[in-house]
Design a protein around this motif. Structure first.
Motif, short mmCIF file in Angstrom:
data_model
loop_
_atom_site.label_atom_id
_atom_site.label_comp_id
_atom_site.label_asym_id
_atom_site.label_seq_id
_atom_site.Cartn_x
_atom_site.Cartn_y
_atom_site.Cartn_z
N TRP A 83 33.37 2.44 23.51
CA TRP A 83 33.04 1.90 24.73
C TRP A 83 34.09 2.25 25.94
O TRP A 83 33.67 2.43 27.07
CB TRP A 83 33.03 0.38 24.37
N ILE A 92 24.32 -0.77 22.68
CA ILE A 92 24.06 0.55 22.57
C ILE A 92 24.59 1.11 21.24
O ILE A 92 25.93 1.12 21.25
CB ILE A 92 24.80 1.31 23.72
N TRP A 96 24.59 7.22 34.05
CA TRP A 96 25.57 7.11 32.85
C TRP A 96 24.75 7.02 31.50
O TRP A 96 25.18 7.35 30.54
CB TRP A 96 26.42 5.96 33.15
N TYR A 97 23.76 6.00 31.57
CA TYR A 97 23.15 5.80 30.27
C TYR A 97 22.29 7.15 29.81
O TYR A 97 22.24 7.32 28.63
CB TYR A 97 21.91 4.57 30.61
N CYS A 98 21.60 7.63 30.79
CA CYS A 98 20.89 8.90 30.61
C CYS A 98 21.76 9.92 30.14
O CYS A 98 21.40 10.50 29.18
CB CYS A 98 20.10 9.41 31.88
N TRP A 134 16.60 13.54 28.02
CA TRP A 134 17.44 12.84 28.62
C TRP A 134 18.22 13.58 29.75
O TRP A 134 18.56 12.79 31.02
CB TRP A 134 18.47 12.15 27.79
N VAL A 164 22.52 3.84 35.70
CA VAL A 164 21.22 4.19 34.95
C VAL A 164 21.65 5.72 34.75
O VAL A 164 21.24 6.15 33.54
CB VAL A 164 19.87 4.01 35.78
N LEU A 170 24.76 9.61 28.58
CA LEU A 170 25.14 9.34 27.35
C LEU A 170 24.33 9.81 26.25
O LEU A 170 24.76 10.14 25.34
CB LEU A 170 25.50 7.57 27.46
N ASN A 171 22.96 9.66 26.53
CA ASN A 171 21.91 10.12 25.46
C ASN A 171 21.45 11.61 25.70
O ASN A 171 21.06 12.06 24.83
CB ASN A 171 20.81 9.38 25.79
N SER A 215 18.02 12.34 33.62
CA SER A 215 19.34 12.49 34.38
C SER A 215 19.16 13.22 35.66
O SER A 215 19.86 12.48 36.99
CB SER A 215 20.55 13.21 33.55
N ALA A 273 29.36 11.43 28.73
CA ALA A 273 28.81 10.52 29.48
C ALA A 273 29.75 10.50 30.74
O ALA A 273 29.11 10.12 31.93
CB ALA A 273 28.71 8.94 28.85
N GLY A 290 32.52 4.71 28.07
CA GLY A 290 31.75 3.59 29.21
C GLY A 290 33.01 3.43 30.06
O GLY A 290 32.82 3.78 31.28
#
Length: 418
Positions: free
Chosen positions: A74, A65, A227-229, A194, A225, A231-232, A198, A237, A78
């Motif tokens: 991270w 990422i 979390w990734y959305c 995004w 999923v 994050l962007n 989410s 996040a 993360g």
């Protein structure tokens, strides 16, 4: 202990059972954080200082990422999502069936938490005068649950169970406030596509809940999923962790607790791995080139004053006013000196304060370092002073301090999470 005493204290034990079972002891997680913070400070000021900084801030040769370009990202964006996921699980359990479920019972901790966030922020702004330091107003507003409960654990069974419950609920409500603050005030540059994605993932998770899907894996997969959305999306996040946790069903179809089992599975990893790793990566402040004047800079003084002075003034005064006006009684079996001691302990802001400090000054590393000095100093003073006050003022019977007891969580007929 007599049967009568056992029965009379069992409601408190039922409230504490899900939380206390997450730790080997009240003190263990707090002591671990103290050791980790000390280790980070030693590493950052030792001959290994360059290696310490390179480990966490050196650019990774490869990352799946692009946004998470170093280990520090991270960990903070993360790994800390797991910590916030546990916070979300804890909040949902407390609100639905725990100490925050009763409107009358949650009056005092909600009021105390609000004052415990607002007054430190005011103290901070009064000391700094705003300006370049304005964004850090929320840093002294947070309370570290593990650290504060750890100090209480060092006191053994001297503290009445009602005060332990009060500290726990205030810290939980404080966490809710901190999450809202992060979402509202520390979000920059939103990306609509995004955000829509989410919302779609959250809607799917809510649908699974409504359909009473009681397998863990769909929720865990969709949480990643989400979390990734997020994050962007521009929203921090870690907020995804809280939102995802709120969609977890409270019970399985057979009546057994699903949320509590998940919390008990993940919380020890959060307490003994995630938070210590975060602490070690963030608490290391290099004192090279800093003289005594560094401690006297406006930012460290403001944060320390907010934690040490603002917290105890805000919480103690609100509890006193609520009790005197009849709005909400003070905790049972607690003297005013003990409530003062608990109010001081709420000034321990280690984990969430450091986290917010990094968000408040993302482009000014020097201010982030100064903020850490203020956080560590204020938290240490609050921990020591709170311990001394409670050590000198607490004296109760075993029945008044009993918040545990042998309550099998899957067999007790009155367990609210069955």
């Amino acid at each position: 202990m007599s049967d009568n005493a056992h029965t009379s204290s069992s409601p408190l034990r039922r409230v504490f059972a899900p939380v206390r079972a997450l730790f080997v002891s009240d003190a263990s997680a707090g002591i671990l954080l103290i050791l980790v913070a000390a280790a980070a400070m030693i590493a950052a000021n030792s001959p290994m200082a360059d290696e310490y900084r390179e480990l966490f801030y050196g650019k990774l040769p490869w990352t799946p990422i692009e946004k998470l370009k170093d280990l520090h990202y991270w960990i903070n964006d993360g790994l800390m999502a797991i910590f916030f996921f546990v916070v979300g699980l804890e909040v949902k359990r407390e609100v639905v069936s725990g100490s925050l479920a009763d409107p009358a019972a949650r009056r005092l901790p909600m009021l105390a938490a609000a004052a415990g966030m607002g007054v430190p922020a005011i103290v901070y702004l009064l000391v700094t005068g705003g300006g370049e330091y304005f964004n850090g107003w929320a840093i002294p507003a947070a309370t570290d649950i593990a650290f504060a409960m750890g100090v209480l654990g060092l006191l053994g069974n001297r503290v009445p169970a009602s005060l332990r419950l009060f500290l726990l609920t205030v810290a939980i409500v404080d966490d809710i406030g901190a999450v809202l603050v992060i979402a509202v005030f520390y979000t920059q540059g939103l990306y609509t596509e995004w955000l829509v994605a989410s919302v779609g993932v959250v809607a799917l998770m809510v649908a699974l809940n409504r359909m009473r899907v009681d397998y863990f894996w769909p929720y865990i997969l969709l949480s990643v999923v989400l979390w990734y959305c997020v994050l962007n999306s521009g929203v921090h996040a870690t907020i995804a962790g809280v939102v995802a946790a709120l969609t977890i069903p409270l019970k399985r179809r057979d009546g057994n607790s699903m949320l509590e089992r998940l919390e008990h599975s993940i919380a020890p990893w959060s307490a003994y791995l995630v938070v210590p790793v975060f602490g070690f990566a963030n608490a290391g402040v290099s004192l090279e080139g800093m003289g005594p004047e560094a401690l006297l800079a406006p930012l460290p003084i403001a944060i320390a004053a907010g934690l040490v002075v603002g917290k105890q003034i805000g919480i103690f005064s609100v509890v006193w006013l609520a009790d005197k006006t009849g709005f909400a009684p003070r905790p049972d079996n607690a003297s005013w000196a003990e409530i003062w001691g608990i109010s001081i302990l709420c000034g321990i802001g280690f984990t969430m304060s450091i986290f917010i400090g990094g968000l408040a000054f993302p482009d000014t590393p020097l201010l982030v370092e100064e903020a850490k000095i203020g956080i560590l100093t204020g938290s240490a003073v609050s921990a020591i002073l709170g311990y001394i006050v409670l050590r000198m003022t607490t004296s109760h019977t075993a029945e008044e301090c009993d918040d545990q007891g042998p309550i099998p969580q899957d067999t007790h007929p009155n367990d609210p999470l069955r």
